[in-house]
Design an enzyme around this catalytic site. Structure first.
Site, PDB file in Angstrom:
ATOM      1  N   ASN A  11      -2.774   5.640   1.132  1.00 56.85           N
ATOM      2  CA  ASN A  11      -3.211   6.893   0.515  1.00 56.85           C
ATOM      3  C   ASN A  11      -3.722   6.700  -0.918  1.00 56.85           C
ATOM      4  OD1 ASN A  11      -3.278   9.018   2.239  1.00 56.85           O
ATOM      5  ND2 ASN A  11      -1.213   9.756   1.819  1.00 56.85           N
ATOM      6  N   TYR A  12      -3.485   5.518  -1.488  1.00 59.02           N
ATOM      7  CA  TYR A  12      -4.094   5.205  -2.784  1.00 59.02           C
ATOM      8  C   TYR A  12      -5.295   4.296  -2.477  1.00 59.02           C
ATOM      9  CZ  TYR A  12      -0.139   6.970  -5.596  1.00 59.02           C
ATOM     10  OH  TYR A  12       0.812   7.755  -6.205  1.00 59.02           O
ATOM     11  N   GLY A  17      -5.331  14.791   4.737  1.00 59.81           N
ATOM     12  CA  GLY A  17      -5.387  13.429   4.223  1.00 59.81           C
ATOM     13  C   GLY A  17      -4.008  12.891   3.889  1.00 59.81           C
ATOM     14  N   TYR A  21      -0.857   0.801  -0.771  1.00 61.84           N
ATOM     15  CA  TYR A  21      -0.577   2.094  -0.138  1.00 61.84           C
ATOM     16  C   TYR A  21      -1.883   2.715   0.366  1.00 61.84           C
ATOM     17  CZ  TYR A  21       0.975   7.015   0.112  1.00 61.84           C
ATOM     18  OH  TYR A  21       1.257   8.295   0.529  1.00 61.84           O
TER      19      TYR A  21
END
Ligand code: FDA
Length: 538
Positions: free
Chosen positions: A474-475, A181, A472
């Site tokens: 990944n957030y 991930g 972002y």
């Protein structure tokens, strides 16, 4: 350019809907399990590869990598089966059989997805948990590593440290994050200013596509190789393994962790930090974290600013650099800890408490679990003291268990990489990355923490990037938009809202790649990249 394709959508939707429902009506788990074994070349025993709700291992495997307890409630939708492959052919079999049985797939590496997208779906789905695909091979001569997606960043650090004191890799702070991930969404850590994002340092990969075929960089082509390095997980296929370019680090680095209370000028230091941290020498990384929580003795709200730093060099050099650039912080010799790079990663893993236990890097269980929410921003210029003051006022709210304002400095190498080099577009012009992070324990506190975060995000609107407001990947934050759950294909208009926030001008190319490699949108979730429909000029 405008996308217009309602007929195309209608046709594809009907076709896929019929196929999917046929599969669901006809499914029985025995048939599915048989299919998996039939298509796997390398079979483990039934109990280790496939876990169905009737298996004794099912709940343990499901819960082991859930990092956000908001998505671990009795009413949270659960997978019809969990597959824990230890061989590529078992991943291929899972794709082939899920497709033929009408199941969606959720792929999980480390389980840190902030919205649970790697292990929750509102349709019948199979969880492919890559926890057993976790091998790491370090080649110190070639200065590279092959890392399977189910390994964690901590395991990677540990294995690098075993082989070399002068090689490292620019990944994240928390050791339990999964490689799969993390690299899929870009990935930043304490060497971002020196070496860019983690995904910038990927040189090859193995991917299983929607037909169950395996490709390496050469055979997948540069478009797909570009998309998997930051275009968000769960959209293009299942990445089995990544070849990483390791980066040089000095044999001795220096870390420090300094905390200041509001009485010690913390607010001024945070304001000043914005001018210093993205501009200093790129060997120096100083992150700033404001944390607010209620004291355990009931004496009220505690609010402090912590500065966590890694300097790629010795303490004496760091001290003189800090004296020139950030004297207000008052860094002293006794605050500086010299150590090897891998020890500095263990220091971070311990919450900047101790660098002693490298074994901490191998522990897949987090220091603490809880319910969480995060939102992200990229201010394009320093936030004024008055604007920050409004945030601090909100942090004083005693109804919130733990809130954090996390400031990561970019600049340095990030300014040298073009916005189209990988899907992660926010580089030059985005000197600071912000995370607004909230963590709590009890389900009955969900709504007040979630609402507070949304209100703070609204409050911050004038002070951060605009049109689009950058975020972002990944957030993950489903508040900024989702694909339409009722339809297999999402419209460009729907997806472009969150798509441009995460990927800027790279979003269109991501959709084009998706159309090329997965035109029927087999790999999909709430924020997966939809395939670009055929373009019709009007
Ligand atoms: P998880 O397994 O949940 O996967 C996340 C997404 O990727 C899902 O959509 C999933 O389906 C997909 N995916 C996973 N494996 C895949 C594979 N092999 N192939 C294709 N798709 C795959 N970020 C950062 O940049 N720097 C940091 O320091 C931190 N720190 C941090 C701390 C904590 C406590 C959390 C919870 C999160 C972070 N993050 C972070 C964010 C983190 O990078 C992000 O959540 C990653 O997606 C997590 O990767 P996992 O493999 O653990 O997640």
């Amino acid at each position: 350019m405008k996308y217009f394709c309602s007929c195309y959508y209608g046709f594809i939707f009907l076709l896929l809907f019929s196929l999917a429902t046929l599969g669901c009506w006809g499914y029985n788990m025995e048939d599915f399990v048989h299919c998996i074994y039939l298509h796997s070349n390398n079979n483990d025993s039934n109990s280790t590869l496939i876990h169905t709700p009737s298996s004794s291992s099912y709940s343990y495997v499901l819960n082991f990598s859930i990092r956000n307890l908001r998505f671990s409630e009795p009413e949270t939708p659960k997978p019809v089966a969990i597959i824990t492959p230890s061989h590529a052919s078992q991943v291929q079999a899972a794709v082939i059989c899920c497709k033929s049985h009408g199941f969606q797939i959720r792929t999980r590496s480390g389980g840190h997805d902030f919205e649970g997208s790697s292990y929750v779906a509102n349709v019948p789905f199979v969880l492919i948990d890559l926890i057993n695909l976790n091998s790491i091979t370090i080649d110190t001569e070639d200065e590279s590593a092959w890392v399977q997606s189910g390994a964690t960043v901590g395991e990677l650090y540990y294995r690098i440290g075993e082989k070399s004191r002068t090689l490292g890799f620019p990944a994240g702070f928390v050791p339990t994050i999964g490689i799969g991930g993390f690299l899929s969404g870009g990935g930043f850590g304490m060497m971002v200013r020196k070496y860019g994002l983690a995904a910038d340092n990927v040189v090859d990969a193995y991917v299983v596509d929607a037909n169950g075929s395996v490709f390496d960089r050469y055979s997948m082509g540069e478009d797909l190789f570009w998309a998997i390095r930051g275009g968000g997980g769960g959209s293009f296929g299942i990445v089995l393994a990544w070849k990483l370019k390791l980066v040089p680090v000095p044999p001795t680095v220096t870390s420090f962790s300094l905390s200041k209370t509001w009485d010690q000028n913390a607010a001024d230091l945070i304001h000043r930090w914005q001018y210093v941290a993205p501009e200093v020498d790129q060997d120096l990384f100083i992150s700033a974290w404001v944390t607010a929580f209620n004291s355990s003795d009931g004496s009220g709200r505690i609010m402090e600013a912590s500065f966590f730093s890694l300097y790629l060099g010795k303490a004496t050099e760091l001290l003189s650099l800090m004296e020139k650039t950030f004297p207000e912080l008052g860094l002293k010799k006794e605050d500086c800890l010299e150590m090897s790079w891998v020890e500095s990663m263990a220091f971070s893993a311990s919450g900047f408490v101790s660098a002693k236990s490298l074994e901490l890097l191998l522990n897949r269980s987090p220091l603490d679990n809880g319910r969480q929410k995060i939102k992200s921003d990229y201010p394009t210029e320093p936030i004024s003291e008055t604007a920050l003051e409004g945030m601090w006022e909100r942090f004083k709210n005693e109804e919130l268990e733990k809130v954090q304002f996390i400031l990561i400095p970019f600049g340095g190498k990030m300014n040298e990489i073009s916005e189209s080099e990988t899907p992660s577009a926010h580089r030059a012009g985005y000197p600071i990355h912000i995370g607004y992070y909230v963590k709590w324990q009890h389900p009955d506190a969900d709504s007040r923490h979630l609402e507070w975060t949304r209100e703070l995000y609204n409050y911050m609107t004038p002070f951060v990037s605009k049109s689009p407001r950058a975020a972002y990947a990944n957030y993950r934050d489903l508040d900024i938009g989702t694909n339409n759950e009722d339809r297999i294909l999402t419209s460009y208009e729907e997806a472009s809202v969150w798509g441009h926030q995460y990927f800027g001008n790279n979003f269109e190319r991501l959709m084009e790649v998706k159309a090329k490699v997965d035109q029927f949108n087999f790999f999909r979730h709430e924020q997966s990249i939809p395939p670009a429909p055929p373009r019709v000029r009007i």
